[in-house]
Scaffold this active site. Structure first.
Site, PDB file in Angstrom:
ATOM      1  N   GLU A  60      -5.846   3.277  -0.553  1.00 20.59           N
ATOM      2  CA  GLU A  60      -5.280   2.242   0.320  1.00 20.59           C
ATOM      3  C   GLU A  60      -4.985   2.793   1.704  1.00 20.59           C
ATOM      4  OE1 GLU A  60      -2.231  -0.036   2.438  1.00 20.59           O
ATOM      5  OE2 GLU A  60      -2.041   2.015   1.684  1.00 20.59           O
TER       6      GLU A  60
ATOM      7  N   ASP B 150       3.819  -2.828  -2.492  1.00 20.28           N
ATOM      8  CA  ASP B 150       3.547  -1.751  -1.527  1.00 20.28           C
ATOM      9  C   ASP B 150       4.506  -1.829  -0.340  1.00 20.28           C
ATOM     10  OD1 ASP B 150       2.394   0.404  -0.222  1.00 20.28           O
ATOM     11  OD2 ASP B 150       0.707  -0.746   0.582  1.00 20.28           O
TER      12      ASP B 150
END
Length: 476
Positions: free
Chosen positions: A334, A362
């Site tokens: 990511e 997140d």
């Protein structure tokens, strides 16, 4: 009086038994089951233990590193041990390696003879390299892209410093994400724009709060053949350079020796808890497994992965079986490429209708206030029982948005999959984000339990809804 024959008695008894069983069989999303899930999650340390394993035993997990490879095996093993069906999805990921990084101010107006000043910095992901012995160039301080363009004649051959302060007041006012977005725009795009105007290097004031001479790294957009050295400097050093620039010209000696190596082999870790009567339909709950290399990524995003893993652990301990398949995913890459999320989408883009919903955590392990989701306004009412249950731990807010996806599930959301994430207080999240200070001690175990409670309750609720919440329409 009506006579009842034995055969009729048998039929009547069977009918009563069926009615009795029907009355006793509570729906999967009944208040008692939701309370059981919530309360069980609040009593468990399993997620915190997994986070400790990840951060203390492995440490940093940048894509392509030995730490990232170890984390894949660790998470896969933990999920196998609790009985999940584990698949490793191959993903090719960027392999960027940090080298030497140092800088000194070697000349400025009023400098006493023999004096230089150290500048604390960290290379940005994707940065190019200086010569091995460094380079010396003037520093040009700009405060926005308009000033960069206005001073383009000075930029050629110089090191450009984007001195854009992180807005702490905005963060304290509940808009930390917006404050970060403003600053990260300069980190992401500034070096490229400086390179296009002839700069030999680019510096960005660290994007984050709590100015304790910490560097906040992150990715920048540079391409092969046009990579200039690019780094984040501490807020204190950025302010020093800006003050000295007001006195007169400033020169820096800069040494950055990162390497952009060939793509490496890695994996998304996928762990399934199969559904009962709708196993072909999937609810994803996830976090990203990689972290930057400066620290152990406890908030970003070890906590998100550990909480997602704990969804299956919590349900397994309660012997609860979802109607739809619950799929835990620990995404790879990511931070500097989102290859994991894109790879999953590419592999499953013909199955988007089978993806009922997707969740990604997140935003760190701060206090959960509820959840956000990209459902249509008419669907919000169907989540009232879930909100009522989560209200008991102060996490009953449902913040409906047109787009609510984290980076890895964004391709799914754009394809119509309703997407969710925990709604957390991340006022102080950017104090640690992408810094050496993002360590286990910064995570409050109680708040992590609340996040597990929110994520498990939300995942279970979605996996058992009778209502079809439809497809989302994300503004382009």
């Amino acid at each position: 009086m009506k006579l009842v024959f034995p055969s009729q008695l048998t039929i009547l008894a069977s009918s009563l038994l069926i009615v009795s069983h029907t009355a006793l069989a509570a729906p999967a999303n009944d208040p008692a089951t939701l309370a059981q899930i919530r309360d069980s999650a609040m009593k468990q340390d399993w997620a915190y233990d997994r986070l400790a394993d990840m951060t203390d035993l492995i440490g940093p997990r940048l894509s392509g590193s030995a730490g990232a490879a170890a984390a894949v095996e660790q998470v896969a093993d933990a999920m196998r041990k609790i009985g999940a069906k584990v698949t490793l999805q191959p993903v090719k990921v960027p392999h960027w390696v940090r080298g030497e990084e140092k800088a000194q101010l070697v000349d400025y107006t009023g400098r006493p003879a023999g004096i230089t000043q150290k500048v604390v910095l960290s290379a940005l992901g994707g940065s190019g390299a200086t010569p091995a012995d460094g380079l010396t160039a003037p520093v040009i301080v700009v405060r926005d892209f308009d000033e960069l363009t206005a001073r383009k004649a000075e930029v050629k051959g110089a090191i450009v410093l984007f001195d854009v302060a992180f807005d702490d007041e905005m963060a304290k006012g509940g808009q930390a994400g917006r404050a970060y977005g403003r600053g990260s725009n300069y980190r992401t795009n500034g070096p490229r724009l400086a390179q296009e105007l002839g700069a030999v290097g680019a510096l960005v004031r660290s994007v984050g709060g709590a100015d304790f001479r910490l560097t906040h790294t992150g990715a920048t957009i540079l391409v092969d053949g046009k990579r200039i050295p690019a780094a984040a400097v501490t807020a204190e050093d950025a302010m020093l350079i800006a003050r000295l620039s007001k006195r007169g010209p400033v020169k820096m000696h800069l040494t950055l020796t990162p390497q952009n190596l060939p793509d490496a082999d890695s994996y998304n870790v996928i762990a399934d808890l199969p559904g009962t009567d709708k196993p072909e339909e999937v609810v994803i709950v996830s976090g990203h497994l990689d972290s930057w290399d400066l620290a152990t990524g406890a908030h970003d995003d070890g906590a998100g992965v550990a909480a997602a893993m704990a969804v299956i652990d919590t349900l397994k301990k309660l012997n609860l079986k979802p109607r739809r398949t619950i799929r835990v995913i620990a995404w790879m890459n990511e931070e500097n490429g989102t290859r994991g999320g894109r790879g999953y989408f590419d592999m499953n883009q013909q199955k988007m209708e089978q993806h009922f919903a997707a969740i990604e955590s997140d935003n760190g392990a701060g206090r959960p206030l509820g959840f956000m989701g990209s459902v249509r306004p008419s669907m919000v009412k169907y989540f009232a029982p879930l909100q009522k249950s989560l209200d008991q731990i102060g996490a009953g807010v449902f913040d409906r948005r047109d787009a609510a996806a984290g980076s890895d599930i964004a391709p799914l959301e754009r394809a119509g999959v309703p997407s969710f994430q925990p709604l957390v207080d991340f006022t102080t999240y950017f104090n640690y984000h992408h810094t050496p200070a993002d360590t286990l001690d910064k995570v409050d175990p109680v708040e992590l339990k609340r996040q597990v409670a929110v994520m498990t309750s939300l995942t279970w609720y979605l996996a058992n809804m009778d209502e079809n919440i439809g497809r989302t329409v994300v503004p382009q």
